[in-house]
Every structure is written in structure tokens, then in C-alpha cells.
Design an enzyme around this catalytic site. Structure first.
Site, PDB file in Angstrom:
ATOM      1  N   ASP A  14      -8.714 -51.118  39.915  1.00 51.92           N
ATOM      2  CA  ASP A  14      -8.447 -50.752  41.312  1.00 51.92           C
ATOM      3  C   ASP A  14      -9.019 -51.758  42.305  1.00 51.92           C
ATOM      4  O   ASP A  14      -9.335 -51.417  43.445  1.00 51.92           O
ATOM      5  CB  ASP A  14      -9.013 -49.349  41.635  1.00 51.92           C
ATOM      6  CG  ASP A  14      -8.573 -48.295  40.645  1.00 51.92           C
ATOM      7  OD1 ASP A  14      -7.355 -48.183  40.412  1.00 51.92           O
ATOM      8  OD2 ASP A  14      -9.440 -47.601  40.081  1.00 51.92           O
ATOM      9  N   HIS A  42      -0.655 -50.344  40.478  1.00 55.24           N
ATOM     10  CA  HIS A  42      -0.815 -51.357  41.514  1.00 55.24           C
ATOM     11  C   HIS A  42      -0.172 -50.834  42.787  1.00 55.24           C
ATOM     12  O   HIS A  42       0.973 -50.385  42.768  1.00 55.24           O
ATOM     13  CB  HIS A  42      -0.130 -52.670  41.115  1.00 55.24           C
ATOM     14  CG  HIS A  42      -0.829 -53.392  40.014  1.00 55.24           C
ATOM     15  ND1 HIS A  42      -2.186 -53.400  39.876  1.00 55.24           N
ATOM     16  CD2 HIS A  42      -0.343 -54.141  38.990  1.00 55.24           C
ATOM     17  CE1 HIS A  42      -2.518 -54.121  38.818  1.00 55.24           C
ATOM     18  NE2 HIS A  42      -1.416 -54.573  38.264  1.00 55.24           N
TER      19      HIS A  42
END
Length: 416
Positions: A14, A42
Site C-alpha cells: 500500500d 493498486h
């Protein structure tokens, strides 16, 4: 022969890899994904529009780029088909390795059932069946994407597997599909995906041999690596840069520049050690401003201060040449920002990551905060305290910061 560049996450995932790959993608002819499954996510913002990608490489937003899903990825046909539906004219722009392993509905059922049985000792998986899919692969009982081209044969093989595993599946409460339903499902997968299934290793080799520019897109982060992460609170694949070689069929000499993506603070999803986690108001503020909720699960991410010790460790594993520092703007307005420069561990001060990270306590260095970095396009124009923060990260990790993100938008990135 040209070498492939690599973007890799250097924390617990992340970090913002999607934005960097999307931004750099304009300079490349091919973008490749090498490991993980739809447990990875993503998030990319373009002109105020949010794109959440889980299997399709981030280069799909650029019309002239070829996108590769490599053999190291585990592929859910259902998720992939849904994701592909967001985009037009994908033929010739997207290829899926015929050697990539199939992630099917029973894998997620097994994953979720085992997590429930573990109770308080649950790892905190995404429940997407990624671990069971890789387990089948390693035990040589898995099935690969190329088998979708013969749905009748694959259906027979799966029904045999279901019968063999029936005692285990019954104990776990796994629902086994009817044979006719399974066959129809596999035929549908073939109809949609057949034009995209290919020997992707040859495609990547050919691109490099023809001096094309190739970018490799990592998933998750180095500290989640199955071997070098905070085991057992890790993912089921090799997330370090070397995983890009096995996950695409490249040799180490074919890897060029390695861009390590780091967040200006630290986040983690699920359970596991996290020395710099801030469970107070600062952590809550990072979560709120940074919108720290998982792309895949929606779970709240745990937030804390930048950990230079773990980032230095991960950068060595990955061979990082330069950093892309993301979400610097999230720290706008903090009076004081902290960097972990060492750990207190078993009565000693150490500057390395121990195997039992849960027993490490952070030793912080405090720096003055800054007002705002939003909209700034030149490094020299950043507030002096923001520059001091960046330069201290460089000193502690030994790696220079080459890219600085000051908002989610593609355009808001400083290049040094």
C-alpha cells in the site's frame, strides 16, 4: 540488450506503487506483473477518476502499452473478467501467462474457513484464497491458466480433485460445485480469456531483445515476503525484487534500475508486528487524511511513523537504486514528525531487523513539521522542514529519493 526496470514496495504494501507505475508508464513499451493475486490492490487517480486495479497491470490506462500478467501471479478468472470490463480494446494490449495458476472459488472458501478456525491466532488474510492457491501450486496439485483452453479436460481434473479432497472440504464446509455448472463456468472463462492467454516469458524476452523498454510492477511489499517478511504474518509469494525474476522468467542480469516505493509514514493491514504503529490521535489523523482503507478489502490500515530500520533492510534485499516517496502531503500540519532510527531489543540498541520483530521497540528521532507541500512542483520550493525530513530518510537508509508525491494525482509528483 536492454534491461527491465522494477518498481517494488519497500514496506508492508500500500505504498503507492500504482501511481508511480502509472506515471512512469508513459516511458515504457511493456508493463509486467510478476506475483500475488487479487489480494493486491493498486489505486490510481487520473483527472479525478479513481481506478482500483487488482490483477491488471497499471499500464492498462495507457493505450500504447502492452501489459503482462506473469507466471508468478495467481489468477481469479472471475475477478479478472470483471476488471477487464472497465476497459475497451484490450486485445493486443493484455496478455496472461499460460503458466499462471488458477485461483478458483473453492480456494477462497478454504482460506476463509481456515482463518475462522484459527480464531485469535488468525493471520488476517484477505480471504481471497491466495494462500491455498499457492499451496496447491507448491504441492503440484494446482491448475494453470493454459488449461482453460480445454475446459472439458480441466473440469474432469477438478472434479477428481474435489473427490480426493472431499473429507477435508466437508470438514471445512467448502461447497463443491455441480459438474455441469463447473463446466459452463470454465467454458465462459475460455470464451472471454482465450485471446489473451500466451507464453508471456517469450513475449518479455522478445521485447527486451528488440530493445523495448520494460517495467516490472511489484505487488504488496518487501516486509510481506514469504521468506524475508514478518512470518507468519506475510503473503504467500516472494515480494522482493528477486520474485520478479521467477514470476516472469527473467534472469538477474536482466534487471536494471530498481525503484523502491515508500510512504512518508508507515501502514500495515491485518495482524503482525508493527514497531512504529501509533494507536493514538496521530495514527488516526494519518488514517483519516491518507484515506488508509484497503483497496481490496476496505479494511482500516494500521498507521504509524516512518521506520528507517525496516526500510533500510528491505532496500538491501531489493537492491533499491532510488526511492519514490509517497503521500508526503499526509504529514502536512503535524507539529512534530518522527523517524525510527533504531530499535531497543533485548536490552540492546540495534540498527537491523530481528527475526522476532514483535520484541523490538522503536527509538525515535523527532523533527519539526511543516505547513503544506500540496501543489509544489520543485524540490527547492518545498518547506525547509519537509526537505530536512526527506534528507534525513536518505541519510538513515543510504538511498536517495528521486520522486516525491504531494497528492494522489498523477501530475503532483516532484522529480529530482
Amino acid at each position: 540488450m536492454r534491461k527491465a526496470d522494477l518498481v517494488v514496495g519497500v514496506q508492508w504494501g500500500d505504498e503507492g506503487k500504482g501511481k508511480i507505475v502509472d506515471m512512469l508508464g508513459l516511458n515504457y513499451d511493456m508493463i509486467c506483473r510478476s506475483q500475488g493475486g487479487h489480494n493486491a490492490g493498486h489505486t490510481i487517480w487520473v483527472d479525478g477518476v479513481r481506478y482500483a486495479l487488482h490483477l491488471v497491470p497499471s499500464g492498462i490506462l495507457h493505450k500504447n502499452i502492452i501489459n503482462i500478467i506473469g507466471n508468478g501471479v495467481v489468477v481469479s478468472p472471475e475477478v479478472l473478467i470483471t476488471e477487464m470490463a472497465q476497459f475497451d480494446n484490450l486485445e493486443g494490449r493484455l496478455y496472461i501467462s499460460d503458466k499462471a495458476h488458477l485461483n478458483l472459488s473453492y480456494h477462497s472458501q478454504v482460506d476463509q474457513a481456515k482463518e475462522r478456525l484459527k480464531g485469535e491466532k488468525a493471520i488476517g488474510t484477505t480471504g481471497k484464497g491466495i494462500g491455498p492457491t499457492y499451496a496447491d501450486k507448491i504441492s503440484r496439485s494446482g491448475h494453470r491458466v493454459g488449461e482453460l483452453l480445454e475446459p472439458e479436460r480441466l473440469c474432469d481434473a477438478l472434479m477428481h480433485d474435489f473427490e480426493t479432497n472431499k473429507p477435508v472440504f466437508d470438514a471445512l464446509g467448502v461447497k463443491i460445485p455441480e459438474e455441469n455448472e463447473l463446466l459452463e463456468e470454465l467454458k465462459r472463462y475460455k470464451e472471454v480469456l482465450a485471446p489473451f492467454i500466451a507464453n508471456t516469458t517469450n513475449l518479455v524476452w522478445k521485447a527486451l531483445d528488440e530493445d523495448k523498454k520494460v517495467l516490472l510492477e511489484g505487488a504488496q511489499g518487501t516486509l510481506l515476503d514469504i521468506d524475508h517478511g514478518t512470518y507468519p504474518y506475510v503473503t504467500s509469494s516472494n515480494t522482493i525484487s528477486a520474485g520478479a525474476c521467477t514470476g516472469l522468467g527473467l534472469n538477474p542480469k536482466e534487471i536494471g534500475k530498481v525503484i523502491g516505493v515508500i510512504k512518508a509514514y508507515t501502514t500495515r493491514v491485518g495482524h503482525g508486528p508493527f514497531p512504529t504503529e501509533d494507536k493514538g490521535t496521530n495514527g488516526d489523523k494519518m488514517c483519516e487524511i491518507g484515506k488508509e482503507f484497503g483497496t481490496t478489502t476496505g479494511r482500516r490500515r494500521r498507521c504509524g511513523w516512518f521506520d528507517a530500520v525496516s526500510v533500510k533492510y528491505a532496500s538491501r534485499l531489493d537492491g533499491v537504486d532510488t526511492y519514490a516517496l509517497m503521500k508526503l502531503d499526509v504529514l502536512d500540519g503535524f507539529e512534530v514528525v518522527k523517524i525510527c532510527k533504531a530499535y531497543q531489543y533485548n536490552g540492546e540498541t540495534i540498527d537491523y531487523v530481528p527475526t522476532d520483530l514483535e520484541n523490538a521497540t522503536p527509538i525515535y528521532e523527532e523533527l519539526a513539521g511543516w505547513d503544506s507541500v500540496k501543489g509544489i512542483s520543485r524540490y527547492e520550493d518545498l518547506p525547509a522542514n519537509a526537505r530536512a525530513y526527506i534528507e534525513r530518510i536518505e541519510e538513515l537508509t543510504g538511498v536517495k529519493v528521486g520522486y516525491i508525491s504531494t497528492s494522489p494525482e498523477r501530475s503532483d509528483t516532484i522529480i529530482r
